[in-house]
Design a protein around this motif. Structure first.
Motif, mmCIF file in Angstrom:
data_model
loop_
_atom_site.group_PDB
_atom_site.id
_atom_site.type_symbol
_atom_site.label_atom_id
_atom_site.label_comp_id
_atom_site.label_asym_id
_atom_site.label_seq_id
_atom_site.Cartn_x
_atom_site.Cartn_y
_atom_site.Cartn_z
ATOM 1 N N GLN A 93 -18.737 -60.346 -49.705
ATOM 2 C CA GLN A 93 -17.580 -60.130 -50.592
ATOM 3 C C GLN A 93 -16.214 -61.258 -50.155
ATOM 4 O OE1 GLN A 93 -14.100 -57.653 -48.878
ATOM 5 N NE2 GLN A 93 -15.590 -56.331 -48.273
ATOM 6 N N GLU A 94 -16.514 -61.758 -48.717
ATOM 7 C CA GLU A 94 -15.805 -62.767 -48.405
ATOM 8 C C GLU A 94 -16.513 -63.873 -47.652
ATOM 9 O OE1 GLU A 94 -12.278 -63.057 -44.832
ATOM 10 O OE2 GLU A 94 -11.951 -61.524 -46.126
ATOM 11 N N LEU A 95 -16.218 -65.027 -47.749
ATOM 12 C CA LEU A 95 -16.873 -66.263 -47.102
ATOM 13 C C LEU A 95 -15.849 -66.868 -46.108
ATOM 14 C CD1 LEU A 95 -18.808 -67.992 -49.929
ATOM 15 C CD2 LEU A 95 -19.598 -66.359 -48.466
ATOM 16 N N GLU A 96 -14.720 -66.821 -46.633
ATOM 17 C CA GLU A 96 -13.540 -67.708 -45.742
ATOM 18 C C GLU A 96 -12.389 -66.675 -45.573
ATOM 19 O OE1 GLU A 96 -12.589 -71.653 -46.753
ATOM 20 O OE2 GLU A 96 -14.640 -72.111 -47.192
ATOM 21 N N PRO A 97 -11.702 -66.553 -44.431
ATOM 22 C CA PRO A 97 -11.916 -67.180 -43.184
ATOM 23 C C PRO A 97 -13.157 -66.607 -42.286
ATOM 24 C CG PRO A 97 -10.074 -65.730 -42.740
ATOM 25 C CD PRO A 97 -10.320 -65.553 -44.337
ATOM 26 N N THR A 98 -13.710 -65.579 -42.768
ATOM 27 C CA THR A 98 -14.804 -64.824 -42.024
ATOM 28 C C THR A 98 -15.729 -64.273 -43.169
ATOM 29 O OG1 THR A 98 -13.633 -62.883 -41.778
ATOM 30 C CG2 THR A 98 -13.378 -64.217 -40.105
ATOM 31 N N GLU A 99 -17.027 -64.153 -42.679
ATOM 32 C CA GLU A 99 -18.110 -63.805 -43.957
ATOM 33 C C GLU A 99 -17.730 -62.260 -43.697
ATOM 34 O OE1 GLU A 99 -22.036 -65.268 -43.855
ATOM 35 O OE2 GLU A 99 -21.640 -67.154 -44.516
ATOM 36 N N ILE A 100 -17.810 -61.471 -44.666
ATOM 37 C CA ILE A 100 -17.634 -59.973 -44.765
ATOM 38 C C ILE A 100 -18.695 -59.585 -45.813
ATOM 39 C CG2 ILE A 100 -16.336 -57.974 -44.944
ATOM 40 C CD1 ILE A 100 -13.865 -59.546 -44.125
ATOM 41 N N PRO A 101 -19.626 -58.707 -45.690
ATOM 42 C CA PRO A 101 -20.666 -58.361 -46.564
ATOM 43 C C PRO A 101 -20.015 -57.432 -47.446
ATOM 44 C CG PRO A 101 -21.186 -57.345 -44.718
ATOM 45 C CD PRO A 101 -20.101 -58.272 -44.222
ATOM 46 N N LEU A 102 -20.556 -57.349 -48.747
ATOM 47 C CA LEU A 102 -20.004 -56.340 -49.763
ATOM 48 C C LEU A 102 -20.300 -54.770 -49.431
ATOM 49 C CD1 LEU A 102 -20.534 -57.996 -53.389
ATOM 50 C CD2 LEU A 102 -18.494 -57.162 -52.566
#
Length: 337
Positions: free
Chosen positions: A40-49
């Motif tokens: 779901q997010e690549l920046e500022p951190t990677e967060i999985p869907l």
């Protein structure tokens, strides 16, 4: 359930870094298949869907919300499809433009608004109303947010409430789309969109700049929703549970969503929706700038809910548009096998 190629294409978009991640629901009769892939997010951190998170729907707001409010007002006799929009928006000075033109994006609105995304709300409204229609009205399709901004303002002037409140009361609540909102309360449940200089990472704030200014008076964007709620909506458009939902959209208007509604029979737009055909059977679809997509095949009672945040962390242009076309083609082909 089939649709192996469609699901493979969805995963391919993530594997090739065209989108950070995607959530999907394939509807096939009474069955469905749902899932998510990627981040779901690549920046500022990677967060999985995670399952069933909220996405900024962007222009899907037009067909999930605004179109149905306008069709209700039409059914009630408060609006006529061939009415001049000047009847409702007297500030507008091209009276030849009709409600039908707005719904089918055949109004050919022309003109330029300098610094549009920096204007205060009232100045933006007056600037939009200060545009005019060109000489191709009803002859060409020119997809423009302005059409649905106008429809939202018309509905508001008739009903006395902002268009987003009307969508909530007249569409979302009756369809029991309880997770859908214009103001997400828990940003941690919202898939982020773009990183922009003014705000940083947009998470729970609408991506569309005009809607950021107009707030609840925007009928062009602003809705956040989930796979689960959009499945309810697709099943409604497929005609399920008609006795419960005739007040949302009567049988005549629901049928009209699958028919060419352009004034000169261009064959490519119904009420709000993109209209296409496969083996002479109508299929409707709509896209959203943030990376969202609905496809509905009434003939086979099938649909696709596809949600991505292709604008994160920055906008992906041509690769996504090509990929989205391939995804649409893949689903429609599999749906008709």
């Amino acid at each position: 359930m089939k649709f192996d190629k469609t699901i493979a294409k969805i995963k391919d978009g993530v594997d090739k870094h065209i989108v950070p991640g995607a959530s999907y629901t394939v509807i096939d009769g009474v069955d469905h298949l749902e899932g998510q892939v990627g981040q779901q997010e690549l920046e500022p951190t990677e967060i999985p869907l995670q399952p069933n998170e909220l996405y900024d729907l962007a222009s899907l707001t037009k067909v999930v919300g605004t179109t149905n409010v306008i069709l209700q007002l039409t059914s009630d006799g408060q609006i006529g499809l061939e009415d001049s929009i000047s009847k409702y928006l007297p500030e507008w000075h091209s009276p030849e433009v009709t409600i039908r033109n707005l719904l089918t994006h055949t109004s050919d609105i022309v003109g330029y608004i300098p610094h549009r995304n920096e204007l205060p709300k009232e100045q933006l409204i007056q600037a939009e109303l200060g545009l005019s229609s060109g000489d191709k009205r009803s002859q060409v399709l020119r997809y423009q947010d302005t059409n649905f901004l106008f429809l939202g303002w018309i509905a508001s002037r008739i009903a006395g409430k902002p268009i987003q409140q009307l969508m909530t009361e007249r569409v979302l609540r009756p369809l029991k789309m309880t997770e859908t909102t214009f103001n997400p309360q828990d940003s941690s449940q919202v898939v982020p969109t773009q990183i922009v200089p003014k705000y940083g990472l947009l998470r729970g704030m609408v991506h569309d700049p005009k809607t950021q200014i107009l707030g609840s008076d925007s009928g062009a964007a602003g809705m956040f929703s989930t796979q689960r709620d959009l499945e309810k909506f697709v099943r409604f458009i497929l005609g399920e549970n008609r006795d419960d939902f005739k007040d949302v959209l009567n049988d005549k208007m629901l049928a009209g969503i699958y028919q060419d509604q352009t004034p000169t029979h261009l064959g490519i737009r119904s009420f709000g929706w993109i209209l296409t055909y496969y083996q002479q059977q109508p299929i409707i679809l709509h896209t959203g700038y943030t990376g969202t997509l609905l496809i509905i095949d009434k003939q086979h009672h099938r649909g696709l809910v596809y949600l991505s945040n292709r604008v994160h962390p920055q906008v992906v242009g041509e690769p996504f548009l090509k990929y989205r076309s391939e995804l649409i083609h893949t689903f429609i082909s599999e749906s008709n096998q």
